[in-house]
Design an enzyme around this catalytic site. Structure first.
Site, PDB file in Angstrom:
ATOM      1  CG  HIS A 164      43.763  62.614  68.192  1.00 13.87           C
ATOM      2  ND1 HIS A 164      42.551  62.146  69.283  1.00 13.87           N
ATOM      3  CD2 HIS A 164      44.493  60.819  67.359  1.00 13.87           C
ATOM      4  CE1 HIS A 164      42.649  60.343  69.511  1.00 13.87           C
ATOM      5  NE2 HIS A 164      43.509  60.114  68.819  1.00 13.87           N
ATOM      6  CD  GLU A 298      37.524  83.402  59.553  1.00 16.03           C
ATOM      7  OE1 GLU A 298      37.072  84.270  59.800  1.00 16.03           O
ATOM      8  OE2 GLU A 298      38.719  83.388  59.369  1.00 16.03           O
TER       9      GLU A 298
END
Ligand code: ARG
Length: 467
Positions: A164, A298
């Site tokens: 998480h 990216e």
């Protein structure tokens, strides 16, 4: 509205029509700009076909020789830039045939005996896929090799493992790198498996129903180095499963890379500061001088969307097509070439960037030593002292809450305080609270202990060798 019929070159099928093809319609339908990439495959396919024709006495040996020599010249011409494939022809197959006609006259037309552009383009595509799968597999090998090296050099470095995106438990950094190794290992397997279905010759299927000429498709297959031969000529020209399978394999590879990139982008931020990408693979900002951006990661993450789009484009293009060949299928190539380029170049540059990225070991060591992620160790310590896990979890929760409110790291809480939470605590609790001890205690199969990671490295190396 009048038609524009100023076409420079004759189209292969023009004779049946009384009016020339509209120029704008030709521009719209030409695939030369895209399929020129296939010129080598196309020439290889034609040479094999012509060789077979001459061996079967469908074409005189001397004529076959002239055609083959002409084709070899054309390959040189295109490679050197002397011949630039032009959109004013329908596709690369037409460009090559028309050029051959310029060189050797009407004899060029014999190259196409017993063949259609339908089995021709299917052949070219399969040859291309074999080439690109091989290239991509090699890039994946280099990446996996690097991951094993990283796992080895960082196997005793303890970092945070996350669930998480919250600090969960300390793990060996080697364990982390091997998780990615396993993903890319499956990617290699997928490509290898796919190759079995790619390595099938469709040449000899002709338009879709076969030919009246005594073709020897087995011989063409052999000449082209395909492992197997098509069984059904209709399927041979109209099946694009292999492209779809390849694009799905590319999508999964990109998804794996993209997750890795996400980790790298986060971990190289000032907030995390777990790793450093070397300057050679970082970019700056034109306005904020302090910035160092992970643009390569990216961009790889960004290209993932494109590759998914390529897969969906071909799936959608195919879904409503009646058997057998339809011109829609020409639209398989832009996504195929786009995804091939994006995936091969992404794996390649990513590997290079990763090789120039290093973990900030001191910082992660400092952080893990003081972190609440050691709380599970406390719970398991109590379980080892025979407390039911639920109870151990409850007690540990209170200790964590105390650590937070008092601002004391777990290893700095005095034994007296621990004893206040449970009489089961002894001095050895501090051993359990060392990140290394925590990692090493996880000896279960495939777990994060140094011994288990060493075993995983051994297995990974074996897999690399067995390839
Ligand atoms: N450029 C075409 C393609 O890629 C070649 C096949 C053309 N066949 C035809 N029947 N028009 O699909």
């Amino acid at each position: 509205m009048s038609t524009d019929n100023g076409n420079k070159k004759e189209l292969l099928w023009q004779s049946r029509f009384s009016e020339p093809f509209d120029r704008e319609a030709l521009l719209f339908s030409s695939s030369v700009d895209v399929d020129k990439i296939l010129y080598q495959e196309d020439i290889k396919g034609s040479i094999a076909h012509v060789t077979m024709l001459s061996e079967e006495a469908i074409l005189p040996v001397e004529e076959a020789r002239m055609i083959i020599e002409g084709l070899e010249d054309i390959e040189q011409e295109i490679a050197s830039g002397a011949l630039v494939p032009d959109w004013e022809e329908e596709d690369i197959h037409t460009v090559i045939e028309n050029r051959l006609k310029e060189k050797i006259g009407p004899l060029a037309g014999k190259m196409h005996s017993g063949r259609s552009r339908n089995d021709q383009v299917a052949t070219d595509t399969r040859l291309y896929l074999k080439r690109i799968i091989n290239e991509l597999s090699n890039e994946l090998e280099a990446l996996k090799q690097l991951l094993v090296e990283k796992a080895e050099s960082y196997r005793h470095t303890v970092i945070f493992g996350y669930t998480h995106l919250q600090r969960a438990q300390p793990i060996s950094a080697g364990h982390y790198y091997l998780a990615y190794f396993n993903m890319f290992k499956r990617d290699s397997e997928r490509l290898e498996d796919l190759l079995k279905r790619v390595d099938i010759s469709p040449l000899g299927a002709a338009a879709f129903a076969g030919s009246t000429l005594p073709l020897n498709a087995k011989r063409s297959r052999e000449l082209l180095g395909f492992g197997a031969l098509f069984h059904n000529s209709i399927d041979a020209v109209s099946d694009r499963d292999i492209i779809i399978e390849f694009l799905s394999a590319c999508s999964v590879i990109m998804m794996h890379l993209s997750r890795f990139c996400e980790d790298i982008i986060l971990w190289s931020s000032t907030e995390f500061n777990y790793l450093e990408i070397s300057d050679a693979f970082s970019t700056g900002s034109s306005i904020m001088p302090q910035k160092k951006n992970a643009d390569i990661a990216e961009l790889v993450r960004g290209k993932t969307g494109r590759v998914y789009g390529d897969l969906v484009a071909v799936l959608t293009m195919m879904k409503g097509l009646p058997l057998s060949y339809n011109r829609d299928m020409q639209e398989d190539k832009p996504p195929l070439f786009d995804a091939s380029k994006a995936t091969v170049s992404s794996v390649r540059i990513f590997t290079k960037m990763l090789a120039h990225t290093k973990l900030n070991e001191e910082r992660v060591a400092m952080l893990t030593a003081e972190d609440l992620s050691l709380a599970t160790e406390i719970a398991e310590y109590l379980v080892r002292k025979d407390l039911p896990f639920r109870e151990a979890h409850r007690i540990t929760g209170s200790i964590v809450s105390h650590a937070i409110t008092s601002g004391t790291p777990l290893p700095s809480i005095p034994l007296e305080t621990y004893k206040g939470f449970s009489g089961l605590f002894e001095n050895d609790i501090y051993d359990a609270l060392k990140p290394e001890a925590s990692v090493n205690a996880k000896r279960s199969h495939g777990g994060t202990s140094f011994a288990s990671v060493d075993e995983q490295i051994r297995v990974a190396k074996e897999m690399m060798r067995d390839r």
